[in-house]
Motif scaffolding. Structure first.
Motif, short mmCIF file in Angstrom:
data_model
loop_
_atom_site.label_atom_id
_atom_site.label_comp_id
_atom_site.label_asym_id
_atom_site.label_seq_id
_atom_site.Cartn_x
_atom_site.Cartn_y
_atom_site.Cartn_z
N GLY A 139 -58.38 38.77 35.06
CA GLY A 139 -59.53 39.24 34.14
C GLY A 139 -59.40 40.54 33.50
O GLY A 139 -59.48 40.79 32.20
N LEU A 140 -58.77 41.48 34.03
CA LEU A 140 -58.43 42.94 33.87
C LEU A 140 -57.38 42.89 32.47
O LEU A 140 -57.55 43.60 31.56
N ALA A 141 -56.33 42.14 32.79
CA ALA A 141 -55.30 41.90 32.02
C ALA A 141 -55.91 41.27 30.66
O ALA A 141 -55.43 41.69 29.60
N ALA A 142 -56.58 40.28 30.82
CA ALA A 142 -57.11 39.61 29.71
C ALA A 142 -58.11 40.47 28.77
O ALA A 142 -57.75 40.68 27.63
N ALA A 143 -58.61 41.44 29.45
CA ALA A 143 -59.51 42.43 28.84
C ALA A 143 -58.68 43.17 27.98
O ALA A 143 -59.15 43.76 27.07
N VAL A 144 -57.60 43.82 28.86
CA VAL A 144 -56.94 44.90 27.99
C VAL A 144 -56.22 44.26 27.01
O VAL A 144 -56.17 44.97 25.83
N TYR A 145 -55.66 43.06 26.73
CA TYR A 145 -54.79 42.31 25.71
C TYR A 145 -55.67 41.97 24.59
O TYR A 145 -55.32 42.46 23.63
N GLY A 146 -57.07 41.44 25.18
CA GLY A 146 -57.92 41.32 24.31
C GLY A 146 -58.34 42.43 23.13
O GLY A 146 -58.52 42.32 22.07
N ALA A 147 -58.87 43.32 24.06
CA ALA A 147 -59.30 44.46 23.20
C ALA A 147 -58.23 45.34 22.66
O ALA A 147 -58.42 45.88 21.29
N SER A 148 -56.85 45.25 23.10
CA SER A 148 -55.83 46.03 22.17
C SER A 148 -55.57 45.30 21.06
O SER A 148 -54.90 45.96 20.04
N ALA A 163 -56.50 49.66 35.44
CA ALA A 163 -56.78 48.68 34.36
C ALA A 163 -58.34 48.66 33.81
O ALA A 163 -58.29 48.25 32.92
N TRP A 164 -59.06 48.89 34.52
CA TRP A 164 -60.61 49.01 34.16
C TRP A 164 -60.61 50.31 33.00
O TRP A 164 -61.19 50.15 31.87
N ALA A 165 -60.24 51.39 33.45
CA ALA A 165 -60.10 52.50 32.43
C ALA A 165 -59.21 52.17 31.06
O ALA A 165 -59.73 52.51 30.17
N GLN A 166 -58.24 51.43 31.49
CA GLN A 166 -57.35 51.17 30.22
C GLN A 166 -58.04 50.03 29.41
O GLN A 166 -58.20 50.19 28.17
N ALA A 167 -58.91 49.26 30.15
CA ALA A 167 -59.59 48.21 29.03
C ALA A 167 -60.72 48.98 28.28
O ALA A 167 -60.79 48.63 27.05
#
Length: 551
Positions: A240-249, A291-295
Motif C-alpha cells: 500500500g505504501l509503495a502504491a501511494a508513493v508511485y501514485g502521488a509521484s 515510506a510514509w514520509a516519502q508518500a
C-alpha cells in the motif's frame, strides 16, 4: 523542554525578602527560577502548585521567625511535598541554638545567619554546595507523552502498540509498581478505574482513549479532504505504501487509508535483513515510516486510523464507506489490506490475549520479559525475527514447532542466527495445549509426542500463519475459498469461477472482477509473502490504474 528547577525564598519581612530575591537572581537565574513567598502558608501553597505542575523544586530558603508558621515548621512540612529539595533556615544570631536543634530533629540541610553580606562569601558558597548535591541526585522529569496503565491490561497493550506503531515516543508507567504513576494519577484527580490514562506533554489527559482520539492529538488525519480521488489505496503495508508513493509521484490524487498502524505485519518485524539495498538490515517500523514520509512528501493524503467497511460502484465511481459513516469517492481502488495472524485455538487463549499472550511480535512487551522465559509458536521468518529480538531481554526463548526443524519454513540466515544464540531453544514435535494464569499468563502446557508438561512462562507470542483481511470486501470482489482476492488471468481461466469477467478486454494483471479495483500484496491470491514482492506489486498496481483511467 525541561523546566528550570525552582529556588523558593520565604520571609514575612518584605525588605528582607526583596534582598534575598535580588541576591538569588543575581547568582542563580541562569540555571534556576527564583520564586518568593511572604508566609509559610503561601509557601506551602506555592509548593503544592509546583507539584501539581510537576516542576522541580531544588532549594527552599526560609526565615525562622515568621508569624503563623515558623521556618522550622515550614521546612519540616515541605519535606512531605518535596522530600528531595534542599532546606535552608535563615536565622538571627539569637536563634542559632534552635537552628542547630532543627538540623538534628527536622533534618534540615543547613542554616544561614542574617545578615549575609557580602553574599559572595556568606551566601553563595553554601547554596552552590547544596545545589550541586541536589543536582547529583536529580533526574529531570520525562516531559513527553506518558501512558499510565496496568501491565496485564489488554487495552493498555493496544495503546502501547498503537503509539509504537506510529513511532510516538512515550513513557510507560505501570500503576501497580510505579509510585510516580500513582502520584500523577492523584494529582490529575483520577483513580485506577480511569486507567489507562494518556498524559500529553501539555499536561492534558485522556482516560481510556479511543485510537481516533489519540490520532487527532498526534496530528493524524481521520477525515478525507477532497470530494473525489483518482486512486484510493486501502491498507498501509509495504504494498500500500509503495502504491501511494508511485501514485502521488505520478500526479494522481492519491489517498491511503489505514485502520491500524503503518507497515502491516512487516511493520512489526524487529529486523528485516533480506530487503534489497539494506545490507545491515532495518526494522519493519523504520521501513514503513520512511515510506510514509516519502508518500506524504510526494503529495499523498493519509487517513489513519480509519477503516473501510464497504465498497460499491455508483455511476462508474467507487464509493467507500468508513466506520464513522462518512464516504469517499474515487475513480480507482487498490486493495492492499494484507493479512492478520491466525488465532491459536487452545484453552485460555481468548481470556489471556493481551495479558501475556500476544499475536505478532509485540515489541512493546519485550522489556517486560527481562530475565524471564518466553515462548514463540511458529516456524516462519516472523517467528525467527521475534525470537532474535526477544533473546536480547529474555532469560530463555523457546520456539515451539510441530515439525522436526525450521528448515522448511524459515530463511537460512535466520536459522543460522538462532543456532548461534545460546538462549534460544527449539522445541520440535511440540504444541501448546493450554495457557494458564489468573489475570495474566503464568504457565504454558506443552504437548510433545503425546506427553504433557507444564512450564512457567512470562509471555507467549503466536505466529501460526495468516488469513487475508478481506472479509468486508468478499461480497464485492471474488475471493478464493481461503479469502484471497482473485485477480488477472485467474478471473478468466480458473474453472471454479466460470464467467466472472464480463468485459470485452481481459482484466489487467492485478485487477479484480470489478474494473478499476486492483489488489496487491499478501491478500491477493498467488502473492509471495515477502516485503520486496509486496512493494513490487504495489508499484505495478499504479501502472494498471493509469491504464484503466486512460480508457
Amino acid at each position: 523542554m525541561n523546566k528550570k528547577p525552582v529556588i523558593l525564598a520565604v520571609d514575612d519581612d518584605a525588605q528582607v525578602l526583596n534582598a534575598v530575591d535580588r541576591d538569588l537572581r543575581s547568582e542563580f537565574r541562569r540555571d534556576y527560577r527564583v520564586l518568593r513567598a511572604g508566609s509559610g502558608r503561601e509557601a506551602l501553597e506555592t509548593m503544592r502548585e509546583l507539584r501539581a505542575r510537576e516542576e522541580p523544586l531544588a532549594l527552599i530558603l526560609a526565615d525562622q521567625r515568621m508569624p503563623g508558621m515558623e521556618g522550622v515548621e515550614l521546612l519540616s512540612e515541605a519535606r512531605t511535598i518535596y522530600p528531595d529539595a534542599k532546606r535552608v533556615l535563615l536565622t538571627a544570631y539569637a536563634d542559632t541554638e534552635a537552628a542547630i536543634r532543627a538540623i538534628n530533629n527536622a533534618r534540615l540541610d543547613h542554616y544561614l545567619m542574617k545578615p549575609w553580606d557580602p553574599p559572595q562569601q556568606l551566601l553563595y558558597p553554601t547554596l552552590h554546595d547544596l545545589l550541586a548535591a541536589w543536582q547529583s541526585q536529580y533526574l529531570p522529569k520525562y516531559t513527553g507523552l506518558r501512558l499510565i496503565g496496568f501491565q496485564w491490561s489488554p487495552l493498555s497493550h493496544e495503546i502501547k502498540d498503537f503509539l509504537s506503531g506510529y513511532l510516538v515516543g512515550f513513557q510507560w508507567l505501570d500503576f501497580e509498581t510505579n509510585a510516580e504513576a500513582q502520584e500523577l494519577l492523584t494529582a490529575k484527580g483520577l483513580s485506577s478505574t480511569d486507567l489507562p490514562v494518556v498524559i500529553f506533554e501539555d499536561g492534558t489527559t485522556i482516560s481510556q482513549p479511543a485510537k481516533t482520539d489519540l490520532a487527532q492529538r498526534m496530528g493524524l488525519t481521520v477525515t478525507a479532504k477532497q470530494e473525489l480521488y483518482d486512486v484510493v489505496v486501502i491498507g498501509a503495508g509495504p504494498s500500500g505504501l509503495a502504491a501511494a508513493v508511485y501514485g502521488a509521484s505520478e500526479g494522481l490524487r492519491t489517498l491511503i487509508i489505514e485502520r491500524q498502524t503503518f507497515g502491516g505485519q512487516a511493520g512489526t518485524s524487529s529486523r528485516i535483513e533480506n530487503y534489497l539495498g539494506f545490507p545491515t538490515g532495518l526494522s519493519g517500523a523504520e521501513l514503513a515510516h520512511r515510506a510514509w514520509a516519502q508518500a506524504v512528501r510526494l503529495g499523498a493524503e493519509i487517513l489513519a486510523p480509519q477503516e473501510v467497511v464497504d465498497l460499491c460502484v455508483q455511476d462508474g465511481y467507487k464509493v467507500l464507506t468508513l466506520t464513522d459513516g462518512s464516504k469517499v469517492r474515487t475513480r480507482a481502488v487498490v486493495l492492499t489490506t494484507g493479512v492478520s495472524y491466525r488465532t491459536l485455538d487452545v484453552p485460555g487463549m481468548d481470556r489471556l490475549s493481551g495479558a501475556g499472550v500476544y499475536y505478532g511480535a509485540a515489541r512493546t512487551e519485550a522489556r517486560s520479559c527481562d530475565q524471564q522465559d518466553v515462548y514463540i509458536v511458529g516456524g516462519g521468518n516472523s517467528a525467527g525475527q521475534a525470537a532474535m529480538y526477544l533473546a536480547t531481554y529474555a532469560r530463555q526463548v523457546y520456539i515451539v514447532i510441530r515439525g522436526k526443524s525450521l528448515a522448511a519454513s524459515m530463511s537460512a540466515y535466520l536459522i543460522e542466527q538462532i543456532g548461534n544464540t545460546p538462549n534460544i531453544e527449539i522445541l520440535p514435535f511440540t504444541e501448546i495445549a493450554e495457557v494458564c494464569g489468573a489475570d495474566h499468563l503464568e504457565e504454558v502446557v506443552l504437548k510433545t509426542n503425546g506427553q504433557f508438561e507444564k512450564r512457567p512462562a512470562r509471555a507467549l507470542f503466536v505466529f501460526i500463519g495468516a488469513k487475508p483481511s478481506t472479509e468486508w470486501v468478499c461480497s464485492t470482489v471474488i475471493c478464493d475459498n481461503k479469502g484471497f482476492v482473485l485477480t488477472g488471468r485467474d478471473l478468466v481461466t480458473d474453472p471454479r469461477y466460470p464467467a466472472i469477467w464480463k468485459h470485452t478486454r481481459e482484466p489487467y494483471l492485478l485487477e479484480t472482477c470489478v474494473p478499476g479495483v486492483f489488489s496487491a500484496g499478501d491478500s491477493r491470491a498467488g502473492a509471495m509473502a515477502r516485503v520486496a514482492s509486496a512493494v513490487g506489486e504495489g508499484s505495478m498496481a499504479i501502472k494498471f490504474v493509469h491504464q484503466y483511467l486512460d480508457e
